[in-house]
Design a protein around this motif. Structure first.
Motif, PDB file in Angstrom:
ATOM      1  N   HIS A 290     -11.576   6.142  -1.302  1.00 30.74           N
ATOM      2  CA  HIS A 290     -10.341   5.403  -1.048  1.00 30.74           C
ATOM      3  C   HIS A 290      -9.576   6.132   0.044  1.00 30.74           C
ATOM      4  O   HIS A 290      -9.301   7.318  -0.072  1.00 30.74           O
ATOM      5  CB  HIS A 290      -9.505   5.310  -2.321  1.00 30.74           C
ATOM      6  CG  HIS A 290      -8.516   4.193  -2.304  1.00 30.74           C
ATOM      7  ND1 HIS A 290      -7.795   3.829  -3.410  1.00 30.74           N
ATOM      8  CD2 HIS A 290      -8.123   3.355  -1.315  1.00 30.74           C
ATOM      9  CE1 HIS A 290      -6.998   2.801  -3.111  1.00 30.74           C
ATOM     10  NE2 HIS A 290      -7.182   2.505  -1.828  1.00 30.74           N
TER      11      HIS A 290
ATOM     12  N   GLU B 191       0.848  -1.191   0.000  1.00 30.22           N
ATOM     13  CA  GLU B 191       0.000   0.000   0.000  1.00 30.22           C
ATOM     14  C   GLU B 191       0.887   1.246   0.000  1.00 30.22           C
ATOM     15  O   GLU B 191       1.898   1.295   0.700  1.00 30.22           O
ATOM     16  CB  GLU B 191      -0.875   0.031   1.262  1.00 30.22           C
ATOM     17  CG  GLU B 191      -1.762  -1.182   1.447  1.00 30.22           C
ATOM     18  CD  GLU B 191      -3.049  -1.099   0.652  1.00 30.22           C
ATOM     19  OE1 GLU B 191      -3.179  -0.216  -0.216  1.00 30.22           O
ATOM     20  OE2 GLU B 191      -3.934  -1.941   0.901  1.00 30.22           O
TER      21      GLU B 191
ATOM     22  N   HIS C  36      -4.341   0.568   4.318  1.00 31.05           N
ATOM     23  CA  HIS C  36      -5.633   0.856   3.687  1.00 31.05           C
ATOM     24  C   HIS C  36      -6.724   0.774   4.748  1.00 31.05           C
ATOM     25  O   HIS C  36      -6.816  -0.215   5.469  1.00 31.05           O
ATOM     26  CB  HIS C  36      -5.866  -0.157   2.558  1.00 31.05           C
ATOM     27  CG  HIS C  36      -7.211  -0.066   1.894  1.00 31.05           C
ATOM     28  ND1 HIS C  36      -7.353   0.421   0.604  1.00 31.05           N
ATOM     29  CD2 HIS C  36      -8.452  -0.409   2.320  1.00 31.05           C
ATOM     30  CE1 HIS C  36      -8.649   0.376   0.283  1.00 31.05           C
ATOM     31  NE2 HIS C  36      -9.331  -0.122   1.304  1.00 31.05           N
TER      32      HIS C  36
ATOM     33  N   HIS D 177      -6.222   5.813   2.678  1.00 26.86           N
ATOM     34  CA  HIS D 177      -5.035   5.205   3.272  1.00 26.86           C
ATOM     35  C   HIS D 177      -4.620   6.047   4.465  1.00 26.86           C
ATOM     36  O   HIS D 177      -4.872   7.241   4.511  1.00 26.86           O
ATOM     37  CB  HIS D 177      -3.886   5.145   2.258  1.00 26.86           C
ATOM     38  CG  HIS D 177      -4.035   4.028   1.273  1.00 26.86           C
ATOM     39  ND1 HIS D 177      -3.052   3.670   0.389  1.00 26.86           N
ATOM     40  CD2 HIS D 177      -5.068   3.181   1.043  1.00 26.86           C
ATOM     41  CE1 HIS D 177      -3.456   2.637  -0.342  1.00 26.86           C
ATOM     42  NE2 HIS D 177      -4.691   2.334   0.030  1.00 26.86           N
TER      43      HIS D 177
END
Ligand code: ZN
Length: 266
Positions: A217, A111, A229, A219
């Motif tokens: 999305h 990630e 994530h 992170h």
């Protein structure tokens, strides 16, 4: 880098946006306070960003997509933040968001928690990104500063990015953030419970105008060695969110996958 499409977003004025968020979030959270505030100085704790704010020519870039990861990873899909900054007509932009690392650089899947001041003129890029990977030794999660080991500004497969001039300004602040609660869990994912405080970088859009966008999305990173994530919170009774957001004026869709599906969008 593939084809780029763009779309001008409707940008409501901030008090109107705050009211809409207040009403929407109240349906999901016990306490919600949305207001229009000065952006805090993001160079300070706990953020430590290279710029003071997230305002000025705000844009969203949705690059690549999950179809480049699932069912089979397209390792040839490699992008560069400085090239993205030019593509969205904002060279030198401060870009944050959620993405995947370049396989060419890391040789593995991990990630990427993006925070980059893109190159401008003869000024080199400042890469403050983090990488979260599964430890080959213990199977735990390891968070590292990207610049401790790598010198490029590349990423792979997909990224959901928010770009701005990094200026101070007034984003609507809210004390919680909308969640995608779709429980479509891929078995190969590894889940870790993480300790607060986590600094999350959410990029989301309210509606897909037909570009096969990922709608949300997030992170996150921390200064205590955890990050990755964001899937959901595990302590719904006690969790608190404090968010600073700013509406984007433009949306860019870069290298949209030609063949698509809806697997793995959580
Ligand atoms: Zn992700």
């Amino acid at each position: 880098m593939g084809e780029t499409e763009s779309f001008a977003c409707h940008v409501p004025d901030l008090p109107e946006l705050a009211e809409v968020l207040q009403i929407g979030l109240k349906k999901n959270y016990a306490d919600v306070q949305v207001s229009v505030v000065e952006c805090p100085d993001l160079t300070q704790e706990p953020f430590r960003f290279p710029v003071k704010g997230i305002c000025g020519k705000a844009r969203i870039a949705d690059v690549g997509g999950v179809p480049y990861l699932v069912p089979l990873a397209r390792l040839d899909k490699i992008y560069n933040i400085n090239a993205v900054a030019k593509e969205i007509e904002l060279p030198g932009a401060f870009i944050l968001g959620a993405g995947a690392v370049s396989h060419r650089t890391l040789g593995e899947n991990a990630e990427l928690i993006l925070s980059v001041q893109a190159a401008y003129g003869d000024k080199a890029a400042v890469n403050g990104s983090y990488v979260a990977r599964i430890s080959p030794a213990g199977g735990g999660c390891v968070l590292e500063k990207y610049s401790d080991r790598y010198t490029d500004c590349d990423f792979g497969l997909l990224s959901n990015l928010y770009a701005s001039r990094g200026e101070p300004g007034k984003p609507p602040e809210f004390s919680t953030c909308p969640l995608n609660t779709d429980e479509d869990v891929n078995l190969w994912l590894k889940f870790f419970e993480m300790r607060a405080p986590l600094i999350c970088q959410s990029v989301f859009v309210s509606r897909d105008p037909g570009f096969d966008l990922r709608l949300e999305h997030t992170h996150c990173f921390s200064h205590h060695g955890e990050g990755g994530h964001y899937h959901t919170d595990t302590t719904p009774e006690t969790v608190r969110y404090l968010g600073y957001f700013h509406p984007a004026e433009l949306l860019y869709r870069i290298d949209r996958p030609k063949e698509t599906h809806t697997v793995g969008r959580d």
